[in-house]
Design a protein around this motif. Structure first.
Motif, short mmCIF file in Angstrom:
data_model
loop_
_atom_site.label_atom_id
_atom_site.label_comp_id
_atom_site.label_asym_id
_atom_site.label_seq_id
_atom_site.Cartn_x
_atom_site.Cartn_y
_atom_site.Cartn_z
N ARG A 1 0.94 -1.30 0.09
CA ARG A 1 0.12 -0.15 -0.03
C ARG A 1 0.96 1.22 0.01
O ARG A 1 1.51 1.63 1.06
CB ARG A 1 -0.99 0.03 1.33
CG ARG A 1 -1.96 1.13 1.16
CD ARG A 1 -2.96 1.08 0.40
NE ARG A 1 -4.04 0.09 0.90
CZ ARG A 1 -4.91 0.50 1.80
NH1 ARG A 1 -5.18 1.56 2.12
NH2 ARG A 1 -5.79 -0.47 2.17
N ARG A 2 1.13 1.94 -1.13
CA ARG A 2 2.11 2.92 -1.17
C ARG A 2 1.74 4.36 -1.60
O ARG A 2 2.26 4.94 -1.65
CB ARG A 2 3.19 2.44 -2.47
CG ARG A 2 3.91 1.20 -2.20
CD ARG A 2 4.70 0.76 -3.42
NE ARG A 2 5.50 -0.43 -3.04
CZ ARG A 2 6.90 -0.23 -3.19
NH1 ARG A 2 7.63 0.92 -3.57
NH2 ARG A 2 7.85 -1.22 -3.00
N LYS A 3 0.30 4.55 -1.90
CA LYS A 3 -0.25 5.66 -2.36
C LYS A 3 0.17 6.77 -1.49
O LYS A 3 0.37 7.98 -2.05
CB LYS A 3 -1.62 5.80 -2.67
CG LYS A 3 -2.23 6.81 -3.25
CD LYS A 3 -3.78 6.81 -3.84
CE LYS A 3 -4.11 7.87 -4.43
NZ LYS A 3 -5.45 7.84 -4.83
N PRO A 4 0.14 6.82 -0.03
CA PRO A 4 0.58 7.86 0.94
C PRO A 4 1.77 8.30 0.52
O PRO A 4 2.06 9.53 1.14
CB PRO A 4 0.54 7.14 2.05
CG PRO A 4 -0.72 6.18 2.00
CD PRO A 4 -0.24 5.53 0.61
N LEU A 5 2.60 7.57 -0.09
CA LEU A 5 4.41 7.93 -0.29
C LEU A 5 4.04 9.09 -1.34
O LEU A 5 5.06 10.31 -1.34
CB LEU A 5 4.97 7.11 -0.87
CG LEU A 5 4.99 6.05 -0.08
CD1 LEU A 5 6.10 4.97 -0.67
CD2 LEU A 5 5.93 6.26 1.38
N GLU A 6 2.94 9.36 -2.19
CA GLU A 6 3.30 10.28 -3.26
C GLU A 6 2.74 11.81 -2.94
O GLU A 6 3.63 12.47 -3.38
CB GLU A 6 1.95 10.09 -4.37
CG GLU A 6 2.54 8.55 -4.88
CD GLU A 6 1.18 8.09 -5.63
OE1 GLU A 6 0.28 8.71 -5.96
OE2 GLU A 6 1.26 6.82 -6.01
N GLU A 7 1.91 12.02 -2.16
CA GLU A 7 1.26 13.42 -1.71
C GLU A 7 1.12 13.58 -0.16
O GLU A 7 1.49 14.43 0.36
CB GLU A 7 0.00 13.46 -2.40
CG GLU A 7 -0.53 14.88 -2.32
CD GLU A 7 -1.54 15.29 -3.28
OE1 GLU A 7 -1.89 16.46 -2.96
OE2 GLU A 7 -2.16 14.46 -4.08
N LEU A 8 0.35 12.50 0.47
CA LEU A 8 0.14 12.85 1.87
C LEU A 8 1.39 13.01 2.87
O LEU A 8 1.53 13.60 3.53
CB LEU A 8 -0.80 11.51 2.40
CG LEU A 8 -1.11 11.63 3.79
CD1 LEU A 8 -1.98 12.99 4.02
CD2 LEU A 8 -1.93 10.39 4.06
N LEU A 9 2.24 11.90 2.77
CA LEU A 9 3.36 12.05 3.66
C LEU A 9 4.16 13.28 3.50
O LEU A 9 4.50 13.98 4.27
CB LEU A 9 4.35 10.62 3.39
CG LEU A 9 4.34 9.71 4.35
CD1 LEU A 9 2.66 9.08 4.17
CD2 LEU A 9 5.18 8.59 4.45
N PRO A 10 4.53 13.87 2.01
CA PRO A 10 5.16 14.93 1.97
C PRO A 10 4.21 16.16 2.71
O PRO A 10 4.91 17.16 3.04
CB PRO A 10 5.47 15.22 0.55
CG PRO A 10 5.56 13.97 -0.14
CD PRO A 10 4.56 12.88 0.73
#
Length: 334
Positions: free
Chosen positions: A186-195
């Motif tokens: 589950r990788r989608k949070p890496l793209e926008e949420l974490l930054p």
């Protein structure tokens, strides 16, 4: 008397002023939905995790209808130490809809958790994956701000199902943390949420980091779970969001992909610890909060904190597994 504790790397949790261990302990399993866990086994597990350097416990008022919180209270009272305890509130709402997130209900839920945990001030209260409209309801945040001012809670955050919900919550300046599903599958949070969270100085607590055990590498296509285990009764989203069980990945698909993850980790390294290290290494992550049902599992999870960062080759191989095995099965909203 405080037990001897093994030091672990810590990171600041948002703007709370607290530093927490990079590996915490999720305690859903100490309440319900993962099979039976006795009081004695729960106490032994909590003691082992805390002795191993865990300083972050994550719970919720609905885990066993308060049983998880109460077990934490008893353990900490016996030990005399004070880790950071994050709880969650909101899923006691009946009916479970945005209209039930009233100031009166929020206060009642908070007061109940204070009683269950035996504290005057809760370290952190997280909205527990509420209906999407709640993340935009200013009345909810006003109530949480008032509870902070009254010292009923020290801070608050949100637990989300989707990146969009997390980004909405970030628009409210009082939010201190976001709890989100993040793992090799589950990788989608890496793209926008974490930054975005890092820019706002908001902590990230990574939940379901082992995809409900898939990334332990111990399951095969014939593995079964008890009738009271959500990995049986919620496999297709029958009870709550399907993304909470195996991260929404079909079981057989996840088992096959986990075999490849185990090969990348190599024979001398636990697949679970390797997978947890991947999460810890992601920029913006404060802590990972795997659950555990046994002392052995808890100590294995803690061992991830002592592993070196994954190599570029390992990261590339894991991304290939995701692209080839998992991506086609991941819903856009995740």
């Amino acid at each position: 008397m405080t037990a001897s504790v093994t030091p672990m790397e810590t990171r600041p949790l948002g703007r709370t002023g607290a530093d927490v261990s990079v590996v915490g302990l999720g305690t859903w399993q100490l309440g319900a939905d993962w099979g039976e866990v006795s009081d004695e086994a729960a106490a032994e597990l909590l003691d082992a995790a805390l002795d191993a350097g865990v300083t972050l416990l994550d719970t919720a008022d609905v885990y066993g209808d308060g049983v998880s919180e109460q077990r934490i209270r008893r353990c900490l009272a016996a030990r005399g130490d004070r880790p950071f305890v994050a709880t969650k509130a909101g899923r006691r709402a009946d009916p479970f809809e945005a209209a039930t997130y009233t100031p009166e209900n929020l206060r009642a839920w908070v007061d109940r958790s204070r009683q269950n945990l035996g504290v005057d001030t809760l370290d952190l209260v997280q909205l527990h994956c509420p209906p999407p409209a709640v993340y935009s309801d200013q009345r909810v945040y006003d109530t949480l701000d008032a509870l902070v001012a009254e010292e009923a809670i020290a801070g608050y955050g949100v637990s989300v199902e989707t990146v969009a919900e997390g980004l909405t919550a970030l628009q409210h300046p009082g939010v201190q943390s976001i709890q989100v599903i993040l793992n090799v599958f589950r990788r989608k949070p890496l793209e926008e949420l974490l930054p975005a969270a890092a820019a706002a100085q908001v902590g990230i607590l990574a939940r379901v980091p082992l995809a409900s055990g898939l990334l332990s590498g111990k399951y095969d296509e014939s593995t079964t779970f008890g009738a009271d285990d959500h990995r049986t009764y919620n496999r297709n989203g029958e009870a709550f969001d399907v993304g909470e069980t195996f991260s929404g990945v079909p079981f057989e698909v996840g088992v096959a992909a986990a075999r490849e993850v185990a090969e990348i980790a190599g024979p001398d390294l636990s697949t679970a610890a390797f997978s947890l290290r991947w999460v810890i290494d992601q920029p913006g992550v404060t802590a990972v909060i795997p659950g555990a049902r046994t002392v052995q599992q808890a100590l294995g999870n803690v061992s991830a904190a002592g592993l070196p960062a994954l190599t570029a080759a390992q990261l590339a191989d894991l991304e290939r597994v995701y692209d080839e095995r998992i991506r086609a099965h991941v819903h856009d909203r995740w």
